[in-house]
Design a protein around this motif. Structure first.
Motif, short mmCIF file in Angstrom:
data_model
loop_
_atom_site.label_atom_id
_atom_site.label_comp_id
_atom_site.label_asym_id
_atom_site.label_seq_id
_atom_site.Cartn_x
_atom_site.Cartn_y
_atom_site.Cartn_z
N VAL A 33 0.86 -1.18 0.00
CA VAL A 33 0.00 0.00 0.00
C VAL A 33 0.90 1.23 0.00
CG1 VAL A 33 -1.88 1.20 1.16
CG2 VAL A 33 -1.71 -1.29 1.32
N GLY A 34 0.86 1.98 -1.09
CA GLY A 34 1.74 3.13 -1.26
C GLY A 34 2.92 2.77 -2.13
N GLY A 39 7.71 3.97 -1.13
CA GLY A 39 7.15 2.76 -1.72
C GLY A 39 7.98 2.24 -2.89
N ASP A 62 -2.90 2.32 -4.32
CA ASP A 62 -2.43 3.70 -4.28
C ASP A 62 -3.40 4.53 -5.11
OD1 ASP A 62 -0.91 6.20 -4.81
OD2 ASP A 62 0.71 5.09 -3.84
N ASP A 80 -7.18 1.87 -2.99
CA ASP A 80 -6.87 1.97 -1.57
C ASP A 80 -6.95 0.59 -0.93
OD1 ASP A 80 -9.63 1.45 -1.11
OD2 ASP A 80 -10.07 3.59 -1.22
N LEU A 96 2.78 -1.28 4.52
CA LEU A 96 2.23 0.08 4.52
C LEU A 96 3.36 1.09 4.36
CD1 LEU A 96 -0.27 -0.32 7.51
CD2 LEU A 96 -0.74 -0.57 5.05
N THR A 98 2.83 4.53 3.54
CA THR A 98 1.86 5.60 3.34
C THR A 98 2.15 6.75 4.29
OG1 THR A 98 0.40 4.51 4.94
CG2 THR A 98 0.11 3.93 2.61
N THR A 102 -1.80 7.88 8.33
CA THR A 102 -2.62 6.75 7.87
C THR A 102 -2.15 5.41 8.43
OG1 THR A 102 -1.29 6.30 5.89
CG2 THR A 102 -3.00 7.99 5.70
N HIS A 103 -0.98 5.37 9.05
CA HIS A 103 -0.40 4.09 9.48
C HIS A 103 -1.34 3.33 10.41
CE1 HIS A 103 4.06 5.30 8.60
NE2 HIS A 103 3.31 5.24 7.51
N LEU A 106 -4.79 2.10 8.79
CA LEU A 106 -4.56 1.06 7.79
C LEU A 106 -4.07 -0.23 8.44
CD1 LEU A 106 -2.90 3.09 4.88
CD2 LEU A 106 -5.28 2.32 5.08
N SER A 190 4.62 16.70 -0.10
CA SER A 190 3.29 16.18 0.23
C SER A 190 2.63 17.12 1.23
CB SER A 190 3.39 14.78 0.83
OG SER A 190 4.11 14.82 2.05
#
Length: 690
Positions: A33-34, A39, A62, A80, A96, A98, A102-103, A106, A190
């Protein structure tokens, strides 16, 4: 912040209920994820391991799909994790990579679906999230590995074995140092970058929690602090040069329940990027681990040895743990100590901006990056002294008011420090700093890089019945050199000091009298000291500071007062009154009998003068001995700037019960450069004492 909290789930890297789970597939099926940012590194590592037959990448998620052709056609692509789990492509492990915030949600979703989890650092954004995810992993019987890759280094068990063997002596403490360069573009990559929170949600980005989080995590591991219960307290000193919410130049000090102190000194505002490191400071040398290089440097007074180690990939370790009884190298439970640090940062006041006067911006546009003036030596000094930027008195740091302030005509001329912020091996004790001229020039220093146990103006002795009240290493006749010993004492007040005159508004003189206890390493009193400071105005450009002290045995036995000189070090008779000066350009030192360090060091004269250009301006200090004094002057100019009057130059002095050892000295603090005639007139007009 102080934390004393434990979780029963931390007692094992693999939950007990994991044995009841279904046996893992022969070739684990992985979802990432990511796929952008960090990633990309996971994709490269997954390709390596897939080629080796260790796993199969079956899905990614993603909102920005990977570039066409980046993945095999067999890899399913989702927007997602929710979509991915709903499609149920038979995933065993979810990675993960991300944004920080979000850790936790998720990870909870993946655990709820019965998946093992590999989560990038920091694993969560709060202590509450840590406890929630830890409980969820235990309930689901699943594994959670955290991506502190440095903890897979084979150097760590080698370092632990060396320390435990005693081969490099006893541990004095640990320090982590990181000097990186980060531009404006780094914080524009970001929405969450450089944020403490975003849309009301904790992020806790920052130099210690993200950019150089490996330094903190590695240092905690080396200090034996893994779980929540391993940390006794965390202190933060947070600053920023960038226009961000988060800190980019900070000190984190951790004290473990095992009694170890760890000082992390970190910045993203260095003039150039350097390899970060963690150092174990020991009595016979140092072990420095450059964790990005897996290189260990073992330094002793006689030698230096370097060795490079291999590393276990943490994803491979997670896969091994799923199929065998191998422990996780960085389980979520074992990041409890790191989470305690993160929580302390999360709940600390917002980082204080560093004034533009102390920053130079280099480069242009988004490539521009700030450089904090002198940050390299400050990082080194903080690590060596185990002190925060504020405690060092860095001009851009938060101001820590002294315990008391000496004033003349409402103007501060000296700060009285009680020594409570000084590390144990520097022999904590009361001292004066900052001492100023009437025009404001600071003429004392404390905790300087060359001798972090030098503390302003005060009284210190290196040998009091074998106990070190000076700080640092001890010179012994047996060794014929300086050695680290567990012999450091401390000097503390036994009551409320008696003040008069100083508290009066506009007073032209003042007095502070106190009784001090000189305590051994076990806290037992060795000496009782009666100390009196007096100060008064002399002219519009000079003032006078006088010190009287009397040392008496705390028991009915005599006490030996010595120095390196009395223990065999030639002309090393420092101890008693000592004044550490700041760096001084064009320093001149002289007495009525001669000039220069070699002429005045060890001499006995009525007075000694020091003049030069200090960082804040020109000043002259005139040290006037008590009438009839035979104590030699101890003077250093070339190695470091310091002046003392030796109580035990080459022979011990005995403090007998009922017969205290008494000393007095007066110091004139003057603006400008005075000549001998000016000094003599000043002394004659005032007299040595009033």
């Amino acid at each position: 912040m102080t934390t004393q909290q434990s979780a029963t789930a931390e007692d094992s890297t693999r939950p007990a209920s994991a044995t009841a789970a279904a046996e893992p597939a022969a070739v684990p099926r992985i979802a990432l994820v990511g796929v952008h940012g960090f990633g990309e590194r996971h994709l490269a590592n997954l390709a390596r391991l897939e080629e080796a037959g260790a796993l199969e990448l079956v899905a990614v998620a993603d909102p920005r799909p990977p570039a066409e052709g980046r993945l095999a056609d067999s890899v399913a692509v989702f927007d997602d994790l929710t979509q991915l789990l709903a499609a149920d492509p038979g995933v065993d492990v979810v990675i993960l990579a991300t944004p920080i915030q979000t850790h936790a949600p998720l990870a909870l979703a993946a655990l709820s679906a019965g998946k093992d989890v590999y989560v990038e650092k920091p694993p969560v954004a709060s202590l509450a999230q840590f406890q929630e995810v830890l409980a969820a992993a235990e309930a689901a019987g699943r594994l959670v590995q955290v991506g502190f890759q440095s903890l897979g280094s084979h150097a760590l068990p080698a370092i632990r074995s060396l320390v435990e063997s005693g081969g490099i002596g006893d541990v004095l403490g640990l320090s982590a140092k990181g000097q990186w360069v980060r531009s404006k573009a780094y914080f524009k990559r970001s929405r969450w970058a450089g944020k403490r929170s975003l849309d009301g949600i904790d992020v806790v980005d920052g130099v210690a929690t993200n950019a150089l989080a490996h330094a903190v995590a590695t240092a905690l591991h080396m200090a034996g602090a893994h779980t929540l219960a391993d940390v006794r307290s965390v202190e933060t000193d947070l600053y920023r040069a960038h226009g961000t919410q988060s800190d980019d130049t900070s000190i984190i000090r951790v004290r473990t329940t095992g009694g170890t102190t760890l000082l992390c000194a970190l910045t993203l505002c260095a003039p150039e990027q350097q390899h970060p490191s963690v150092t174990v400071h020991c009595t016979r040398g140092e072990i420095t681990f450059f964790y990005t290089e897996d290189e260990v440097v073992i330094s002793t007074p006689d030698s230096e040895r370097r060795e490079t180690f291999g590393r276990m990939d943490l994803l491979e370790n997670l896969l091994n743990a799923r199929s065998t009884d191998a422990p996780l190298l960085c389980s979520l439970a074992d990041t409890g100590a790191f989470t305690t640090v993160l929580e302390a940062i999360r709940t600390s006041p917002a980082p204080q901006p560093i004034s533009a006067d102390h920053i130079t911006w280099e480069g242009g546009g988004d490539d521009a990056h700030p450089v904090v003036h002198g940050i390299g030596p400050l990082i080194e000094r903080a690590a060596k002294a185990q002190a925060t930027f504020a405690e060092l008195g860095v001009p851009w740091a938060r101001e820590l008011p002294p315990a008391r302030t000496f004033t003349l005509d409402g103007k501060a001329v000296a700060g009285y420090q009680d020594g409570s912020r000084i590390r144990a091996v520097s022999s904590p004790r009361p001292y004066l700093h900052q001492v100023r001229t009437l025009a404001g020039t600071v003429v004392t220093d404390h905790q300087p890089l060359d001798h972090v146990w030098h503390l302003g103006a005060g009284v210190a002795l290196q040998d009091v019945d074998g106990i070190n009240f000076w700080g640092g290493r001890t010179y012994t006749r047996e060794a014929g050199q300086y050695v680290w010993r567990p012999d450091h004492g401390s000097i503390t007040s036994t009551g409320t000091p008696v003040e008069d005159l100083a508290a009066r508004s506009g007073a032209r003189d003042g007095r502070l009298q106190e009784t001090l206890s000189w305590n051994g390493p076990d806290g037992a009193p060795i000496l009782v000291e009666n100390r009196t400071w007096t100060w008064s105005g002399v002219s519009s450009s000079a003032w006078r500071l006088s010190l009287d002290f009397a040392l008496s045995p705390a028991s009915d036995r005599p006490v030996n007062l010595g120095s390196p000189g009395s223990n065999g070090r030639l002309e090393g008779g420092y101890g008693g009154f000592f004044w550490r000066l700041p760096n001084c350009d064009g320093a001149t030192v002289w007495t009525p009998a001669g000039a220069g360090e070699t002429k005045v060091h060890g001499s006995v004269t009525p007075w000694l003068a020091w003049a030069g250009k200090f960082p804040d301006g020109d000043a002259t200090l005139v040290f006037v001995a008590a009438e009839g004094s035979t104590d030699p002057w101890f003077v250093r100019v070339d190695g470091y700037p310091g002046v003392g009057q030796s109580l035990a130059w080459d022979t011990p002095v005995i403090a007998e019960p009922g017969t205290p050892v008494q000393r007095s000295i007066t110091v004139f603090v003057a603006d400008g450069i005075l000549g001998t005639a000016d000094i003599q007139a000043l002394i004659n007009r005032q007299g040595t004492r009033s």
